[in-house]
Each structure stands twice: as C-alpha cells, then as structure tokens.
Write a protein that holds these residues in place. Structure first.
Motif, PDB file in Angstrom:
ATOM      1  N   VAL A 492     -11.120   8.503  -8.882  1.00 49.32           N
ATOM      2  CA  VAL A 492      -9.682   8.285  -9.056  1.00 49.32           C
ATOM      3  C   VAL A 492      -9.311   6.887  -8.575  1.00 49.32           C
ATOM      4  O   VAL A 492      -9.522   6.541  -7.409  1.00 49.32           O
ATOM      5  N   ASP A 493      -8.775   6.088  -9.489  1.00 52.05           N
ATOM      6  CA  ASP A 493      -8.315   4.740  -9.170  1.00 52.05           C
ATOM      7  C   ASP A 493      -6.789   4.746  -9.170  1.00 52.05           C
ATOM      8  O   ASP A 493      -6.158   4.912 -10.213  1.00 52.05           O
ATOM      9  N   ILE A 494      -6.189   4.604  -7.993  1.00 51.63           N
ATOM     10  CA  ILE A 494      -4.740   4.666  -7.870  1.00 51.63           C
ATOM     11  C   ILE A 494      -4.114   3.377  -8.403  1.00 51.63           C
ATOM     12  O   ILE A 494      -4.533   2.266  -8.055  1.00 51.63           O
ATOM     13  N   MET A 495      -3.100   3.522  -9.264  1.00 53.46           N
ATOM     14  CA  MET A 495      -2.372   2.379  -9.813  1.00 53.46           C
ATOM     15  C   MET A 495      -1.146   2.114  -8.945  1.00 53.46           C
ATOM     16  O   MET A 495      -0.390   3.038  -8.632  1.00 53.46           O
ATOM     17  N   VAL A 496      -0.948   0.866  -8.561  1.00 52.85           N
ATOM     18  CA  VAL A 496       0.174   0.481  -7.698  1.00 52.85           C
ATOM     19  C   VAL A 496       1.110  -0.446  -8.455  1.00 52.85           C
ATOM     20  O   VAL A 496       0.672  -1.372  -9.131  1.00 52.85           O
ATOM     21  N   ASN A 497       2.413  -0.172  -8.356  1.00 54.20           N
ATOM     22  CA  ASN A 497       3.440  -1.004  -8.987  1.00 54.20           C
ATOM     23  C   ASN A 497       4.557  -1.195  -7.966  1.00 54.20           C
ATOM     24  O   ASN A 497       5.159  -0.225  -7.508  1.00 54.20           O
ATOM     25  N   ARG A 498       4.820  -2.441  -7.593  1.00 58.04           N
ATOM     26  CA  ARG A 498       5.786  -2.716  -6.529  1.00 58.04           C
ATOM     27  C   ARG A 498       7.213  -2.348  -6.913  1.00 58.04           C
ATOM     28  O   ARG A 498       8.082  -2.247  -6.044  1.00 58.04           O
ATOM     29  N   THR A 499       7.482  -2.169  -8.205  1.00 53.62           N
ATOM     30  CA  THR A 499       8.832  -1.765  -8.616  1.00 53.62           C
ATOM     31  C   THR A 499       9.016  -0.263  -8.523  1.00 53.62           C
ATOM     32  O   THR A 499      10.127   0.239  -8.660  1.00 53.62           O
ATOM     33  N   VAL A 500       7.940   0.467  -8.301  1.00 54.90           N
ATOM     34  CA  VAL A 500       8.004   1.928  -8.190  1.00 54.90           C
ATOM     35  C   VAL A 500       8.274   2.308  -6.740  1.00 54.90           C
ATOM     36  O   VAL A 500       7.788   1.658  -5.813  1.00 54.90           O
ATOM     37  N   HIS A 501       9.038   3.355  -6.533  1.00 55.14           N
ATOM     38  CA  HIS A 501       9.319   3.826  -5.178  1.00 55.14           C
ATOM     39  C   HIS A 501       9.561   5.335  -5.222  1.00 55.14           C
ATOM     40  O   HIS A 501       9.848   5.902  -6.289  1.00 55.14           O
ATOM     41  N   PRO A 502       9.481   6.006  -4.088  1.00 56.90           N
ATOM     42  CA  PRO A 502       9.662   7.468  -4.077  1.00 56.90           C
ATOM     43  C   PRO A 502      11.043   7.893  -4.537  1.00 56.90           C
ATOM     44  O   PRO A 502      12.045   7.230  -4.261  1.00 56.90           O
ATOM     45  N   THR A 503      11.080   9.003  -5.249  1.00 58.88           N
ATOM     46  CA  THR A 503      12.328   9.658  -5.630  1.00 58.88           C
ATOM     47  C   THR A 503      12.223  11.120  -5.225  1.00 58.88           C
ATOM     48  O   THR A 503      11.154  11.610  -4.874  1.00 58.88           O
ATOM     49  N   ARG A 504      13.331  11.824  -5.292  1.00 54.44           N
ATOM     50  CA  ARG A 504      13.310  13.236  -4.880  1.00 54.44           C
ATOM     51  C   ARG A 504      12.402  14.074  -5.776  1.00 54.44           C
ATOM     52  O   ARG A 504      11.859  15.083  -5.344  1.00 54.44           O
ATOM     53  N   ASP A 505      12.217  13.662  -7.019  1.00 53.05           N
ATOM     54  CA  ASP A 505      11.314  14.387  -7.912  1.00 53.05           C
ATOM     55  C   ASP A 505       9.894  14.410  -7.378  1.00 53.05           C
ATOM     56  O   ASP A 505       9.138  15.343  -7.640  1.00 53.05           O
ATOM     57  N   TRP A 506       9.512  13.379  -6.635  1.00 51.94           N
ATOM     58  CA  TRP A 506       8.153  13.326  -6.114  1.00 51.94           C
ATOM     59  C   TRP A 506       7.844  14.524  -5.222  1.00 51.94           C
ATOM     60  O   TRP A 506       6.698  14.956  -5.137  1.00 51.94           O
ATOM     61  N   LEU A 507       8.860  15.041  -4.554  1.00 47.99           N
ATOM     62  CA  LEU A 507       8.636  16.178  -3.654  1.00 47.99           C
ATOM     63  C   LEU A 507       8.152  17.413  -4.410  1.00 47.99           C
ATOM     64  O   LEU A 507       7.476  18.270  -3.843  1.00 47.99           O
ATOM     65  N   SER A 508       8.475  17.495  -5.699  1.00 54.32           N
ATOM     66  CA  SER A 508       8.105  18.688  -6.470  1.00 54.32           C
ATOM     67  C   SER A 508       6.636  18.704  -6.865  1.00 54.32           C
ATOM     68  O   SER A 508       6.086  19.756  -7.177  1.00 54.32           O
ATOM     69  N   PHE A 509       5.967  17.555  -6.870  1.00 57.84           N
ATOM     70  CA  PHE A 509       4.549  17.568  -7.233  1.00 57.84           C
ATOM     71  C   PHE A 509       3.652  16.888  -6.206  1.00 57.84           C
ATOM     72  O   PHE A 509       2.496  16.592  -6.488  1.00 57.84           O
ATOM     73  N   ALA A 510       4.169  16.653  -4.995  1.00 55.09           N
ATOM     74  CA  ALA A 510       3.308  16.252  -3.878  1.00 55.09           C
ATOM     75  C   ALA A 510       2.810  17.535  -3.236  1.00 55.09           C
ATOM     76  O   ALA A 510       3.602  18.357  -2.785  1.00 55.09           O
ATOM     77  N   ARG A 511       1.493  17.722  -3.213  1.00 54.68           N
ATOM     78  CA  ARG A 511       0.912  18.982  -2.750  1.00 54.68           C
ATOM     79  C   ARG A 511       0.754  19.035  -1.235  1.00 54.68           C
ATOM     80  O   ARG A 511       0.972  20.071  -0.622  1.00 54.68           O
ATOM     81  N   THR A 512       0.386  17.914  -0.616  1.00 53.03           N
ATOM     82  CA  THR A 512       0.092  17.927   0.812  1.00 53.03           C
ATOM     83  C   THR A 512       1.356  17.689   1.626  1.00 53.03           C
ATOM     84  O   THR A 512       2.269  16.973   1.211  1.00 53.03           O
ATOM     85  N   ALA A 513       1.382  18.305   2.801  1.00 52.56           N
ATOM     86  CA  ALA A 513       2.537  18.153   3.686  1.00 52.56           C
ATOM     87  C   ALA A 513       2.682  16.713   4.148  1.00 52.56           C
ATOM     88  O   ALA A 513       3.800  16.216   4.311  1.00 52.56           O
ATOM     89  N   ALA A 514       1.564  16.025   4.373  1.00 53.81           N
ATOM     90  CA  ALA A 514       1.628  14.638   4.825  1.00 53.81           C
ATOM     91  C   ALA A 514       2.327  13.764   3.784  1.00 53.81           C
ATOM     92  O   ALA A 514       3.160  12.925   4.131  1.00 53.81           O
ATOM     93  N   ALA A 515       1.999  13.966   2.494  1.00 52.98           N
ATOM     94  CA  ALA A 515       2.650  13.187   1.433  1.00 52.98           C
ATOM     95  C   ALA A 515       4.136  13.513   1.351  1.00 52.98           C
ATOM     96  O   ALA A 515       4.981  12.615   1.255  1.00 52.98           O
ATOM     97  N   ARG A 516       4.479  14.794   1.406  1.00 57.11           N
ATOM     98  CA  ARG A 516       5.891  15.179   1.319  1.00 57.11           C
ATOM     99  C   ARG A 516       6.694  14.608   2.487  1.00 57.11           C
ATOM    100  O   ARG A 516       7.826  14.168   2.321  1.00 57.11           O
TER     101      ARG A 516
END
Length: 769
Positions: A492-516
C-alpha cells in the motif's frame, strides 16, 4: 499438587538459587492464606500453586513464578506491597501491583470486607453489592480494564500471569454460581481469549475458547466433541499413512525431524462450521480437510525450507496455499512454513514446518521471551526468534503507551479502542519499502496513513495498491479511495495531497480508534473556523434578503437582549457572536430561528435611524449616477466580454455581453454601452458556481471548508437534493478580492472542489438569470 511438583518442573530450566526464592514465596503465601478454603473444598493456596505450575510449563522466569504464588496476597490478606518489596525485591512487587489492578475486574472483595465477613477456614465472601446505576457499574468496570491494560504495558508478565490465572479459574468454574459463570465466560470471550491470540499464546487461546464454549453452549460443545472424535477415528488410516510417508521422506533427506498430527480445537472447528447464534450453517465435518493437520518440527531454518522442498517433490501443492511466515513473521512473533498438498486419492493435507523454538513461540507467544532470553544469554548467542520476540513485545507495549497518551481519558472509549484495535483479528500490509504494518481487519488507507504519521493521515488522498507484476515484470498498481478495505498481504502506497484535510465523513470509514481520535482532534482545531465562516455567511445572506445590513452589530444587540430577557430562549447560552455563527454553521441552530428574533430588532433599528416608514434599502450604494458596479445577475469577471447598462437613479451596471438581461434591452441603443475592463476598478468580484455531486452527509460542509481554506468568502450558498437518485446540486457565489489573477484564483478553487469526495462536476454559472 504440592510445592515439590512445582519445584521439580522449574528445576528443568532454573538455577538452585531461583528455586530457593520460589520456595520462600510459597511459604509466605501459604502462611498468608492459612485456613482459607475455596468453594471446591481445597485449600486456597492450591490456586496460586496451579497458576505457578502453568507458568513453569511456559518456562517463565523465577520472578514470574514467585509473583504467581504471591499474586493474591496483597489483595486478600494483610500483607502490603512494601512487605513484598522488602522480602522479594521491587520487580516482584511491581508485577503483583499490576496483577492487583486486574483483579478488580472480577469484583474481588477487599481485605476489610474479608476480615468482617469471613470466619477462619472459609472462602472469601462474595463482594458487597452496593447500589450503583448501570452507567456507574459500566464506568467502574471499564476503568478497571483500562488500568489492567496499562499495567501490562509496564511489565508483560502481568498479563501472562493473569492469563494463567484465568485458565485455572475457567477450569474450576463449575464450583461458582451461575451468575459468576456467566460473567467469567463473557470476560474470557471478550478480553482474555482475544488477548492471548494477540500475544501469540495460541495454546492458551485454544483452551480458553474451548472452556467458554463448554459453558456458553454445553449441548453444542458435547455434540461437537462427540462428532469430532468419531470423524477423527474415520480418518485415522489416512492420517497414519501420511505421517508414515512424511517420516520416511525426512529420514531419506537426512533431516532430523519430528512429525506430528494435531487436531484443531473445538471452538475453532465450531467457527469453521459457521455456527453462529445457535444456528448451524449446514457445513459438514467431513468437508473440513484441516480438521487434522500435520506438523514437522526441525532444528534450523534451513531444514524448514529443505523439508518443504521434499514435501513438494512428493505431492503437488495447492495454488495459493504456500505461506512463508519465517521470512515474514506475524507481528505477534509467529513463524512457520505452511503448505497444503494433494495426497493420496487427491485428498488435501495441511502441513506446517517449523523449528522447535518456533513451536514454543507459537504455543506461548510472548511468554516464551524470558525463556529464550535466559537460554541465549547462557549460550552466548542471539537467534532470530529471540530477537523477533523481543522486538514485537517492545512494539506492542509501546503501542499501548501511545494509546494511553493519545486517547481520551474516558474509560469506555479507551477500552472500546483497545478491544477493536488489539483484540480483533489483524491483517498485515506492506509499505513500498517492505515495512510490515498490522491493522484490524476492515481497515482502510486512512488507518494505515495515520499509523505511519499523523501528518500523512491528515493529508491522505487515497492509496495505490501494488497488486502483482505484468508480463514485462513491472509492478502494476491501481488507485483506491479512502474507504477501500485493505486486504492482507497488499503493498500500500499512501497518496498525500496538501489540499486534502480531514472531514467528518472520514470518521465513518476510519476503522482504528487512533485514526478516529486524530481526525476528531483535527476537526476540533480547524472546523471551528469553517463553521464560523459558514454560519456568518448564512445569517448575513438572510439579513440582506430581508433588507437589513450591519450583521455583527445586530447580532451583538440580539445577544445583549438575550442575556437580560427570557423571550430569546436558547440564544442565552451563546457567550458571543462567534459562538452563535459556529452553531449555525454546524446546523445546531437554524437561521430561520435566529431571524425570528432578529427581524423585530431590525425594525427597531430602522425606526431609530431613518424614522418611521423609512426605506432600509436606501444607502450610499445608490448615491450618485456616476457609480459603476458589477451586475449580480451574471457576475462578470476580467476576461469576459462586457457591456454597461445605465440606470438613471443607481448608476452604471456592468454585465456580461451574453447576459439574458442585456439581450432584452439591446433594442434601446441608449440603454447598453460598450465597456472594457480598463474602465472598471472594483474591490471584489462575485463568481456564481454550480456543483453537482452524489449526495452524502457533510457534503456542504466539505465544500465550505475548501473555499475557506482558499481565503475566499461565499456570499450565498444553497443546496437542493433529489433523494430518488441521491443527487445534490449546490449553487454558491464566491467573493474574490480584486488582486492579480482573479480568474486563476477562481480556477484554483474549482480544481480543489472537484477533488471533494462524491463531487461529479464544478462549473461557473454563466447565466444565473
């Protein structure tokens, strides 16, 4: 059993000086528990002896065995930790202290309760049940689990000892009440068995799971045990023949090997059959080819691979069933070679190949670390297995400590996080550099990004999955979105984009507690500004539509009234206007509700300023006929072809030449005047845009966030949805400062908006009217 049985077992790997310390610990524990018996009728000292013997079988060090003998002393008797420190040293006392934190989970009585409720010769009484609410009881239990997990981060022997303690408790569970049996089996199923698996202690996990099944579903357990025994007997000719051929082949190859046939434990077979909630899946024991598997134990890594080659020379391997956990061990330290081959009559046989040290690690996991460490120090060598065990133990402990510092202090959240991230089944994925990352099954690229680094997670835009190679030998990749479910073994190669940032939608598909937790932390820090702007723009638009100006002054006056009057209701809870705007931006407060209170205030201000009957629309905006303004019907921008339309009372308005309003007035030559941009110097430009997207929660918020990040205001924003096709259309007007490159500013915003999740298209709205 007696102390002599324990010393005989420990003598196989410990020095005489260690045995004397163990005897001393036993004598103290025996004296401390003198006269106390268990419900089974046996002396209480028998329980610590049994637990110590289990640990001796795992070859734990002398301190671990001493702690097993002493682990109930501080909790149940008048001895203190200081007493143990004085007699046995700080290390033993620390482990006992960690174990004591575990014991509250089972609701054990304290010393004071014992001294009041128990006569000599009796077992400790049941703990006094105080009147607690359901919430308080849950908080008490989860806080205890939190402490227990943090205690084992200080010294892993704490959890190894408690797992042995739980085994003996489950073995003697029949002597307990029905309620106690239910509590113990539930705790064992949810906490202890998964914990044993995560620590690589497969033998402990298997016994705990089987004991749980025997109490949770005794009829199913009895049926399964009987059916498995009968099925194994039917397969014995095949099992014996495969074992014979494997032994002869190893001997012919000059490999000193031990060949074993081993049966899966009953709880594992039950899962294989798909038996859920008392309903069998219809699967048949005869369909399980790995009901009985084969294991080949050798002495070196090279012999493992040599044995594998000879097996494949004998029988054809099944595609996709060859796994090398020696070159790439599991993160709990497990190492082995696995293969499944077609044997006699094309019947499948599963075969595992490993060294004797690997076998001990597979059975006892982290508990094997102390034995390997002592042995390797004595032999002045450092085998790969010991290094691996140490490395993974340290990594696991550090992970617990990291959670302690990162997660909220709520006991419920901590326990749920650890249960989800540690106790559940794990997958193993790789970075492009070959580093292994373990994640709970169901994890996404977002979870992996945050596992690598918080900054990478905050700007994760997706991932490239490196699947295989094409005919030319080059790596083949495919792009996957943030909500893609990762599969074990993927690169898995993670793609990074500096214009991207967390939104509330991310909470719905972040599986680990640390990420949430990290997403929530980001939103708490940055979402405030987004909601502030969005709420302010919504309320400002509503006021302008009602013919009022001076948003901040009006809101300040409204809040002043709210502090002194009850009629403004919930508005009293907002300390300042920013809090009010944020509540509107979050949609905790509706614009319409605020306007109900603002409109009477607007009328009062107008009467005081202009006199009764004054027109609130009258302003500096309409003074002077020479004023040149940009028309808001078509919102022209530099580069557009433009014309002017003269309004005798309001001045000159600049339109796009293809504006529908201009076409209606083309017949009057005096009404339409040709213009160029050198004649116009506005401070700001308005640009209507239209966004078409697949509807989802938080879409409008994400759009507002992108615009806010660009430093641009939205003077209007509306959203319409079509539920039948899940389609949303957002129309907004951007207010861009008249600096260099207005069109470049707008195009840059449009590009960023097109990257928002679920957005289909983003375009300038050229013909708004």
């Amino acid at each position: 059993m007696t102390i002599e049985d324990l010393l005989e077992e420990a003598h196989q790997y410990l020095a005489d000086a260690d045995l004397e310390r163990i005897r001393h610990a036993y004598e103290l524990a025996k004296h401390a528990h003198k006269g106390v018996v268990r419900k089974s009728g046996e002396p209480y000292i028998q329980h610590p002896l049994e637990v110590a013997l289990l640990l001796a079988g795992m070859r734990i060090d002398a301190e671990g065995i001493m702690t097993a003998l002493l682990h109930d002393v501080v909790e149940d008797t008048n001895y203190s930790l200081d007493d143990l420190t004085e007699q046995f040293g700080q290390q033993v006392a620390n482990i006992v202290d960690g174990v004591t934190k575990f014991d509250a989970l089972a609701g054990k009585p304290n010393k004071a309760a014992q001294s009041l409720d128990n006569a000599p010769g009796q077992e400790p009484a049941e703990p006094v049940q105080q009147t607690l609410s359901v919430v308080d009881k849950r908080r008490e239990k989860t806080e205890t689990v939190r402490k227990m997990l943090l205690a084992m981060a200080e010294d892993p022997r704490v959890v190894v000892l408690k797992l042995a303690d739980r085994i003996h408790n489950m073995r003697t569970l029949a002597a307990m009440s029905t309620v106690q049996q239910q509590n113990k089996t539930r705790e064992t199923s949810e906490i202890y068995a998964p914990l044993a698996r995560r620590l690589g202690m497969m033998q402990v996990q298997a016994e705990l799971e089987d004991l749980v099944l025997s109490y949770q579903d005794p009829e199913r357990y009895a049926w399964l045990k009987r059916e498995v025994e009968e099925e194994v007997q039917r397969r014995m000719p095949f099992i014996d023949e495969v074992g014979r051929v494997l032994r002869e082949e190893m001997q012919r190859a000059g490999i000193q090997a031990e060949v074993q046939a081993w049966q899966k434990h009953l709880a594992s077979i039950n899962r294989k059959l798909g038996y859920v909630s008392g309903q069998p899946s219809g699967a048949d024991l005869s369909q399980l080819h790995d009901l009985v598997s084969f294991r080949i134990l050798v002495y070196t890594d090279n012999e493992c691979y040599l044995a594998l080659g000879h097996i494949h020379a004998l029988w054809r391997p099944k595609d996709g069933r060859i796994k090398d956990f020696i070159a790439t061990p599991k993160l709990n330290g497990y190492q082995s070679l696995h293969t499944t081959v077609f044997c006699f009559d094309n019947r499948l046989a599963e075969i595992q190949i490993r060294t004797h040290d690997m076998q001990r690690t597979a059975e006892y996991g982290i508990a094997n670390y102390w034995y390997l460490k002592d042995r390797m120090v004595k032999e002045d060598s450092s085998p790969h297995s010991w290094k691996l065990s140490y490395k993974e133990m340290v990594a696991w402990i550090e992970q617990l400590r990291q959670w302690q510092s990162e997660l909220p202090q709520s006991a419920d959240e901590f326990v749920e996080a650890v249960k989800g991230d540690i106790f559940q089944e794990q997958i193993f994925v790789f970075t492009p550099k070959g580093e292994v990352k373990d994640l709970p099954r169901g994890s996404t690229p977002l979870d992996m990004a945050y596992r690598i680094h918080t900054d990478i997670g905050d700007h994760c835009a997706g991932a490239r999955i490196i699947t295989n190679t094409d005919d030319s030998g080059r790596l083949v990749t495919r792009l996957v979105p943030l909500d893609y479910e990762l599969k074990g073994g993927e690169i898995v190669d993670i793609m990074v984009n500096r214009t991207v940032h967390p939104t509330r939608d991310w909470l719905s598909f972040a599986r680990t507690a640390a990420a949430r937790n990290k997403i929530r932390r980001y939103l708490k820090t940055y979402e405030r500004e987004i909601n502030l702007q969005l709420g302010k723009e919504r309320l400002d638009l509503a006021l302008k539509t009602a013919g009022a100006v001076g948003l901040n002054a009006l809101v300040e006056e409204l809040l002043n009234q709210a502090r002194n009057e009850d009629k403004t209701g919930d508005l009293r809870k907002y300390a300042n206007r920013d809090d009010l705007y944020i509540a509107i931006g979050r949609e905790d407060l509706q614009v319409e509700d605020v306007m109900l209170h603002l409109l009477p205030l607007v009328r009062q201000v107008n009467e005081l300023t202009h006199g009764e009957g004054a027109n609130p629309h009258t302003s500096k905006e309409s003074e002077g006929s020479a004023v040149v303004k940009l028309a808001q019907c078509c919102c022209p921008l530099p580069g557009d072809e433009i014309v002017g339309m003269l309004n005798p009372s309001k001045g000159m308005y600049v339109h796009r030449s293809d504006c529908t309003r201009v076409r209606r007035h083309r017949e009057s030559a005096k009404a339409v005047i040709e213009l160029n941009w050198l004649q116009i110097e506005p401070e700001t430009y308005l640009s209507p845009i239209t966004i078409v997207a697949h509807d989802r929660s938080g879409l409008l918020r994400d759009v507002a966030a992108v615009v806010a990040d660009a430093g641009v205001n939205m003077t209007t924003v509306t959203s319409t949805t079509n539920p039948s096709v899940h389609k949303a259309v957002i129309t907004a007007t951007l207010e861009v400062m008249a600096t260099e490159g207005v069109l470049d500013q707008i195009e840059r915003i449009l590009r960023r908006l097109r990257q928002v999740k679920n957005v289909v298209s983003v375009e300038r709205a050229f013909n708004a009217h």
